[in-house]
Design an enzyme around this catalytic site. Structure first.
Site, PDB file in Angstrom:
ATOM      1  N   THR A  18      64.520 -57.761  34.193  1.00 24.88           N
ATOM      2  CA  THR A  18      64.377 -56.853  33.061  1.00 24.88           C
ATOM      3  C   THR A  18      63.041 -57.149  32.379  1.00 24.88           C
ATOM      4  OG1 THR A  18      65.665 -58.384  31.728  1.00 24.88           O
ATOM      5  CG2 THR A  18      66.828 -56.518  32.632  1.00 24.88           C
ATOM      6  N   ARG A  22      66.719 -58.693  25.339  1.00 23.22           N
ATOM      7  CA  ARG A  22      67.451 -57.915  24.339  1.00 23.22           C
ATOM      8  C   ARG A  22      68.720 -58.658  24.013  1.00 23.22           C
ATOM      9  NH1 ARG A  22      67.430 -51.343  25.272  1.00 23.22           N
ATOM     10  NH2 ARG A  22      65.235 -51.536  25.816  1.00 23.22           N
ATOM     11  N   SER A 113      64.911 -50.817  21.304  1.00 23.02           N
ATOM     12  CA  SER A 113      64.933 -49.399  21.626  1.00 23.02           C
ATOM     13  C   SER A 113      66.041 -48.641  20.897  1.00 23.02           C
ATOM     14  CB  SER A 113      65.033 -49.230  23.134  1.00 23.02           C
ATOM     15  OG  SER A 113      64.736 -47.909  23.474  1.00 23.02           O
ATOM     16  N   HIS A 114      66.953 -48.055  21.667  1.00 24.34           N
ATOM     17  CA  HIS A 114      67.992 -47.199  21.089  1.00 24.34           C
ATOM     18  C   HIS A 114      69.205 -48.000  20.620  1.00 24.34           C
ATOM     19  CE1 HIS A 114      68.549 -47.934  25.294  1.00 24.34           C
ATOM     20  NE2 HIS A 114      69.846 -47.782  25.102  1.00 24.34           N
ATOM     21  N   ASP A 277      63.979 -42.067  19.462  1.00 25.38           N
ATOM     22  CA  ASP A 277      64.841 -43.247  19.338  1.00 25.38           C
ATOM     23  C   ASP A 277      64.185 -44.342  18.500  1.00 25.38           C
ATOM     24  OD1 ASP A 277      62.914 -44.021  21.223  1.00 25.38           O
ATOM     25  OD2 ASP A 277      64.302 -45.348  22.257  1.00 25.38           O
ATOM     26  N   ASP A 279      62.361 -46.995  19.002  1.00 27.13           N
ATOM     27  CA  ASP A 279      60.964 -47.386  19.210  1.00 27.13           C
ATOM     28  C   ASP A 279      60.070 -46.206  19.593  1.00 27.13           C
ATOM     29  OD1 ASP A 279      62.286 -47.197  21.676  1.00 27.13           O
ATOM     30  OD2 ASP A 279      60.915 -48.597  22.633  1.00 27.13           O
ATOM     31  N   ASP A 281      60.101 -43.974  22.106  1.00 30.24           N
ATOM     32  CA  ASP A 281      59.699 -43.587  23.465  1.00 30.24           C
ATOM     33  C   ASP A 281      60.624 -42.528  24.081  1.00 30.24           C
ATOM     34  OD1 ASP A 281      61.839 -45.291  23.842  1.00 30.24           O
ATOM     35  OD2 ASP A 281      60.794 -46.673  25.197  1.00 30.24           O
ATOM     36  N   ARG A 282      61.758 -42.247  23.426  1.00 32.37           N
ATOM     37  CA  ARG A 282      62.658 -41.230  23.988  1.00 32.37           C
ATOM     38  C   ARG A 282      62.549 -39.929  23.210  1.00 32.37           C
ATOM     39  NH1 ARG A 282      68.308 -43.821  25.940  1.00 32.37           N
ATOM     40  NH2 ARG A 282      67.455 -45.709  26.897  1.00 32.37           N
ATOM     41  N   SER A 365      67.703 -40.325  30.849  1.00 30.30           N
ATOM     42  CA  SER A 365      68.096 -40.945  29.592  1.00 30.30           C
ATOM     43  C   SER A 365      67.192 -40.535  28.439  1.00 30.30           C
ATOM     44  CB  SER A 365      68.083 -42.457  29.765  1.00 30.30           C
ATOM     45  OG  SER A 365      66.819 -42.869  30.272  1.00 30.30           O
ATOM     46  N   LYS A 376      57.115 -44.166  28.247  1.00 29.82           N
ATOM     47  CA  LYS A 376      57.587 -42.840  27.914  1.00 29.82           C
ATOM     48  C   LYS A 376      57.247 -42.588  26.450  1.00 29.82           C
ATOM     49  CE  LYS A 376      62.374 -44.559  27.557  1.00 29.82           C
ATOM     50  NZ  LYS A 376      62.567 -45.787  28.307  1.00 29.82           N
TER      51      LYS A 376
HETATM   52  C1  VG1 Z   1      68.529 -47.381  29.938  1.00 33.39           C
HETATM   53  C2  VG1 Z   1      68.240 -46.048  30.582  1.00 33.39           C
HETATM   54  C3  VG1 Z   1      66.936 -46.117  31.354  1.00 33.39           C
HETATM   55  C4  VG1 Z   1      65.819 -46.574  30.417  1.00 33.39           C
HETATM   56  C5  VG1 Z   1      66.200 -47.885  29.744  1.00 33.39           C
HETATM   57  C6  VG1 Z   1      65.186 -48.307  28.702  1.00 33.39           C
HETATM   58  O1  VG1 Z   1      68.665 -48.363  30.922  1.00 33.39           O
HETATM   59  O2  VG1 Z   1      69.306 -45.666  31.439  1.00 33.39           O
HETATM   60  O3  VG1 Z   1      66.665 -44.862  31.919  1.00 33.39           O
HETATM   61  O4  VG1 Z   1      64.628 -46.757  31.132  1.00 33.39           O
HETATM   62  O5  VG1 Z   1      67.452 -47.738  29.082  1.00 33.39           O
HETATM   63  O6  VG1 Z   1      65.019 -47.308  27.740  1.00 33.39           O
HETATM   64  P1  VG1 Z   1      70.090 -48.888  31.457  1.00 33.39           P
HETATM   65  O7  VG1 Z   1      69.780 -50.005  32.403  1.00 33.39           O
HETATM   66  O8  VG1 Z   1      70.877 -49.316  30.246  1.00 33.39           O
HETATM   67  O9  VG1 Z   1      70.735 -47.710  32.113  1.00 33.39           O
HETATM   68  V1  VG1 Z   1      64.529 -47.698  26.176  1.00 33.39           V
HETATM   69  O10 VG1 Z   1      64.357 -46.294  25.286  1.00 33.39           O
HETATM   70  O11 VG1 Z   1      65.494 -48.956  25.895  1.00 33.39           O
HETATM   71  O12 VG1 Z   1      62.996 -48.438  26.339  1.00 33.39           O
HETATM   72 CO    CO Z   2      63.277 -46.644  23.488  1.00 31.76          CO
END
Ligand code: VG1
Ligand code: CO
Length: 543
Positions: A18, A22, A113-114, A277, A279, A281-282, A365, A376
């Protein structure tokens, strides 16, 4: 000034592979925990003496404390200069932009992130390399290995800096520059998009609503949509970053962005709705009464990108994560450009973008982005949509329906089973890996398996391989089931089930999504034993 060498002990818990760490805030508050990870990053790198490091985060709880520690450690480790966003803020795409523009050695981004924030929420930190993108696996593996053997970290015993104002300060020999978190990013957006044309659209009475979800994009959205593009004040909601995001999940999907969805399905819905979201990026894109799935959004942006100045020569290729629907594939075919299918996670797009093979990238996502940075980018996606709407002068609904009519509709949904027991998740995965090779040719009602495997990615640029990236089951006629475990959760395991059903017939484009996908969900349960193994009768979140 004397560099302090503080003894520490190895940390547990980083998942190998990873791009960062986190964890619950309380874990990061543990003695030496954050320091240990940051020092492991520095120890895994070399040649950064005298170079520039970029630091910023999404403003969540513990952001301020972590940043002060990182500044002192960066100085003790010999960086020449650190660029830090005012108040410690930098959205993830803005951090990527700053790293690239100022030719930094790399950057540390503080965000989960989210995931929810606050004292009981999550915190995170990740390292990005000089191209502005998440560290590739070779680097994250080296960092991970170092977290297992580390015995000391370096810091300087100096007072905290005031980060509330722009300006310069020194820590030891290291120059700390507090920068405007928006300026470089806004300048890049103005080069990519036709701001005059978007201003005209908004001036003509077009109304938009952007939900910053009390996270980092608030200041960016106020500056860009309201102050620069002339949207009415109040167009940006939840625009002040809060350490706990107001107690919400800053995750822009129809479930967590309920306030925006209510506005967009209400009587006086604006023309365009969007959210980002924690940070930044979404992105979530919504028309009046219509949620645009991120997979469709990627396809539509690809088909129309040439309408924006930054992409007027067209796109070189498109990349999507494996679980993302194949709506973008249809557009790539029509444009005659390459389509790349990568494992989940933005880091896999870096090589394709650097090599010029792909211009646009996306994930189901709610992540969309392009070659302009190496992350992103939520606000970028909103601006590209606005630029397209300003040129085409059609509604979001007309554009989406027109796209389906031309390329076919890909009915799509993701079912998440969150917080399931780790043992059950492992058992389910090994069961799937055991049966996947036997599925080919098997019939399930009207569906016959054409191909099934555990996705393995071969990077076309550097030849690196990433195995075990998710079970994909493809049926004759194009329907697909994908199953994988999340790599970003912090409690138990999360099973993600992705369902896709293409429908070429425009007469069948107005059906209920979950009804169309129900037979595929039932087949997934039949193959994987989801209900029986997890004890769940239904998913916790459907998007
Ligand atoms: C999730 C999403 C993935 C994205 C990742 C980080 O991962 O499915 O598409 O790249 O979060 O996004 P996972 O392994 O939980 O499915 V973010 O906005 O945390 O930088
Ligand atoms: Co994010």
């Amino acid at each position: 000034m004397q560099v302090q060498t503080v003894p520490t002990t190895p940390i547990e818990g980083q998942k190998p592979g990873t791009s960062g760490l986190r964890k619950k805030v309380a874990v990061f508050q543990g003695a030496g925990y954050l320091e240990n990870f940051v020092q492991s990053v520095f120890d895994a790198l070399d040649g950064f003496a005298g170079q520039t490091l970029v630091v910023g985060g999404d403003g969540r709880f513990h952001n301020d404390v972590a940043i002060q520690k990182i500044l002192k450690m960066a100085a003790a480790n010999g960086f020449g200069r650190v660029l830090v966003g005012r108040a410690g803020l930098l959205s993830t795409p803005a951090a990527s932009c700053v790293i690239r523009k100022h030719r930094a050695y790399g950057g540390l981004i503080l965000s989960a992130s989210h995931n929810p924030g606050g004292p009981d929420g999550d915190f995170g930190i990740k390292y990005n390399i000089a191209n502005g993108g998440p560290a590739p696996e070779a680097v994250t593996e080296a960092i991970f290995a170092r977290t297992r053997t580390i015995s000391r970290y370096l810091t300087l015993d100096v007072p905290d800096l005031d980060l509330s104002r722009l300006g310069l300060a020194m820590i030891g020999q290291t120059r700390i520059e507090v920068i405007d978190p928006i300026a470089d990013y806004l300048e890049l957006m103005q080069r990519l998009f036709d701001f005059d044309r978007i201003r005209e659209l908004i001036g003509s009475g077009f109304r938009l609503r952007f939900d910053a979800m009390s996270a980092v994009t608030g200041p960016y959205a106020h500056a860009i949509f309201e102050q620069t593009l002339g949207a009415a004040s109040g167009s940006v909601i939840n625009g002040t970053p809060l350490p706990d995001f107001g107690g919400h999940h800053p995750d822009p999907n129809p479930v967590h962005a309920a306030e925006l969805m209510a506005i967009m399905t209400g009587a006086d819905a604006p023309d365009f709705g969007a959210a980002s979201d924690g940070d930044g990026d979404r992105n979530l894109i919504v028309g009046p009464g219509l949620f645009v799935t991120p997979s469709d959004s990627l396809a539509i942006l690809t088909a129309n990108a040439h309408l924006a100045p930054g992409y007027q020569d067209g796109v070189a290729g498109v990349a999507r994560s494996m679980p993302t629907s194949r709506a973008a594939d249809r557009v790539a075919e029509a444009l005659g450009v390459g389509l790349y299918e990568t494992p989940t996670g933005w880091k896999f797009f870096g090589n394709l973008l650097d090599a010029g093979l792909a211009t646009l990238c996306g994930e189901e996502s709610a992540g969309t982005g392009s070659s302009h940075v190496r992350e992103k980018d939520g606000i970028w996606a909103v601006l590209l949509w606005l630029n397209i709407l300003a040129v085409r002068r059609q509604s979001v609904v007309e554009i989406v329906h027109g796209h389906w009519a031309k390329y076919g509709r890909h009915y799509y949904s993701r079912h998440d089973y969150e917080g399931i027991e780790l043992g059950a998740a492992d058992a389910l995965t090994s069961h799937l890996r055991g049966v996947v090779d036997t599925l080919r040719g098997q019939r399930f009602g009207d569906y016959r398996v054409e191909q099934a495997d555990d996705f393995r990615y071969l990077d076309p640029v550097d030849g690196s391989q990433s195995a075990r990236q998710g079970i994909r089951i493809q049926f004759e006629g194009g329907a697909r089931i994908v199953m994988r475990l999340s790599g970003t959760g912090t409690e138990g395991a999360t099973l993600r089930l992705y369902l896709e059903q293409p429908e070429p017939d425009p007469g069948r484009h107005g059906l209920d999504v979950q009804t169309v996908l129900a037979p595929l969900a039932a087949i997934a349960d039949q193959i994987a034993g989801i209900r029986q193994r997890t004890g769940r009768t239904e998913p916790s979140v459907i998007t």
